[in-house]
Design a protein around this motif. Sequence first.
Motif, short mmCIF file in Angstrom:
data_model
loop_
_atom_site.label_atom_id
_atom_site.label_comp_id
_atom_site.label_asym_id
_atom_site.label_seq_id
_atom_site.Cartn_x
_atom_site.Cartn_y
_atom_site.Cartn_z
N ASP A 116 39.97 -7.20 52.01
CA ASP A 116 40.96 -6.75 51.04
C ASP A 116 40.30 -6.55 49.68
O ASP A 116 39.10 -6.72 49.52
CB ASP A 116 42.15 -7.71 50.97
N ILE A 117 41.09 -6.22 48.68
CA ILE A 117 40.53 -5.91 47.37
C ILE A 117 39.88 -7.14 46.72
O ILE A 117 38.89 -7.02 45.99
CB ILE A 117 41.59 -5.28 46.44
N PHE A 118 40.39 -8.32 47.02
CA PHE A 118 39.75 -9.51 46.46
C PHE A 118 38.36 -9.70 47.05
O PHE A 118 37.39 -9.95 46.32
CB PHE A 118 40.59 -10.76 46.71
N HIS A 119 38.24 -9.57 48.35
CA HIS A 119 36.92 -9.71 48.98
C HIS A 119 35.94 -8.68 48.43
O HIS A 119 34.80 -9.02 48.09
CB HIS A 119 37.04 -9.55 50.50
N GLU A 120 36.37 -7.43 48.35
CA GLU A 120 35.45 -6.37 47.94
C GLU A 120 35.08 -6.46 46.46
O GLU A 120 33.91 -6.33 46.10
CB GLU A 120 36.07 -4.99 48.24
N ILE A 121 36.07 -6.68 45.60
CA ILE A 121 35.80 -6.72 44.16
C ILE A 121 35.12 -8.03 43.76
O ILE A 121 34.10 -8.02 43.07
CB ILE A 121 37.11 -6.52 43.35
N PHE A 122 35.68 -9.15 44.16
CA PHE A 122 35.13 -10.44 43.77
C PHE A 122 33.86 -10.76 44.57
O PHE A 122 32.89 -11.28 44.01
CB PHE A 122 36.17 -11.54 43.99
N GLY A 123 33.86 -10.46 45.86
CA GLY A 123 32.72 -10.82 46.70
C GLY A 123 31.49 -9.95 46.49
O GLY A 123 30.37 -10.46 46.46
N HIS A 124 31.70 -8.63 46.36
CA HIS A 124 30.56 -7.71 46.37
C HIS A 124 30.23 -7.04 45.04
O HIS A 124 29.06 -6.81 44.73
CB HIS A 124 30.80 -6.61 47.41
N CYS A 125 31.25 -6.68 44.27
CA CYS A 125 30.98 -5.86 43.09
C CYS A 125 30.12 -6.52 42.02
O CYS A 125 29.34 -5.82 41.35
CB CYS A 125 32.29 -5.36 42.49
N PRO A 126 30.19 -7.83 41.79
CA PRO A 126 29.30 -8.42 40.80
C PRO A 126 27.83 -8.15 41.08
O PRO A 126 27.06 -7.85 40.16
CB PRO A 126 29.63 -9.92 40.88
N LEU A 127 27.42 -8.20 42.35
CA LEU A 127 26.01 -7.95 42.66
C LEU A 127 25.66 -6.47 42.68
O LEU A 127 24.48 -6.12 42.64
CB LEU A 127 25.63 -8.61 43.99
N LEU A 128 26.66 -5.59 42.72
CA LEU A 128 26.36 -4.17 42.60
C LEU A 128 25.91 -3.80 41.19
O LEU A 128 25.45 -2.69 40.96
CB LEU A 128 27.58 -3.32 43.01
N THR A 129 26.01 -4.74 40.26
CA THR A 129 25.43 -4.53 38.92
C THR A 129 23.94 -4.86 38.92
O THR A 129 23.25 -4.61 37.92
CB THR A 129 26.12 -5.42 37.87
N ASN A 130 23.43 -5.42 40.03
CA ASN A 130 22.02 -5.82 40.14
C ASN A 130 21.22 -4.71 40.82
O ASN A 130 21.56 -4.30 41.94
CB ASN A 130 21.91 -7.12 40.92
N PRO A 131 20.14 -4.22 40.22
CA PRO A 131 19.40 -3.09 40.81
C PRO A 131 18.76 -3.41 42.15
O PRO A 131 18.64 -2.53 43.00
CB PRO A 131 18.34 -2.76 39.75
N TRP A 132 18.32 -4.65 42.39
CA TRP A 132 17.71 -5.00 43.67
C TRP A 132 18.74 -4.92 44.79
O TRP A 132 18.49 -4.32 45.84
CB TRP A 132 17.10 -6.40 43.62
N PHE A 133 19.88 -5.52 44.55
CA PHE A 133 20.97 -5.52 45.53
C PHE A 133 21.47 -4.09 45.75
O PHE A 133 21.70 -3.66 46.88
CB PHE A 133 22.09 -6.42 45.03
N GLY A 134 21.64 -3.37 44.65
CA GLY A 134 22.12 -2.00 44.74
C GLY A 134 21.18 -1.09 45.51
O GLY A 134 21.62 -0.25 46.30
#
Length: 266
Positions: A116-134
Amino acid sequence: MTHYVAREPDAQGFIHYSPAEHRVWNILITRQLDIIKDRACQEYLDGIELLGLPHERIPQLDEINRVLAATTGWQVERVPALIPFQTFFELLASKRFPVATFIRTEEELDYLQEPDIFHEIFGHCPLLTNPWFGEFTHMYGKLGLSASKEQRVYLARLYWMTIEFGLVDTPKGRRIYGGGILSSPKEAVYSLSAEPAHHPFDPLEAMRTPYRIDILQPLYFVLPDLKRLFELAHEDIMAMVQTGMQLGLHAPTFPPKIQPSKTHAA
């Protein structure tokens, strides 16, 4: 199958949620931030700070996209609750992360099989700000686009053991970076305990390891540092997939799922 329906935006692109849905978000984010504050890796915590997620309401996707655009060039894209593999890989290959715009009910606060949106936004999006993870997530999408159906199954296990349920060693100790753990109150505590097995990360071994989505994971692969994902993105992952297909799967370390018995009317 899912009984949830993703929310549609209005003509201005705004998604309207009910007070009950905002309340669920508030319960989830408040509880989870407390649980992961000493368990999440620093790169994730840095991303949380950059995103500045609201606590009292579900964020709009545009708010997330402004931050991602300014950091790594990623974006989030609204999708239905469940999407095909092909769509998933297409999105990742174009640096768009799928987000289903519904939130779980209060009856399913602790566990939900579909993201759901909590899993996707809270779980994944913070690390999408990281270039290695991205970079790794982007490369994964590109590989999946050209992979066969059989190869995609091995890629899916790699994704599960990293992006969803990965751990990483840091100077402060072992920490969480997998979104499936970060958004789960039980798994965030359990994953770092002595109960499950912790294996040094090996991409080939990860691809050969079966998993179930409906249980706490019996084992986790641990990166030496988050930069290992960036390095992996530039290795020959598809050659590893081929080797994995030749070697086959390891024996499961979990019990088989019990299927409900069938009854027949008299």
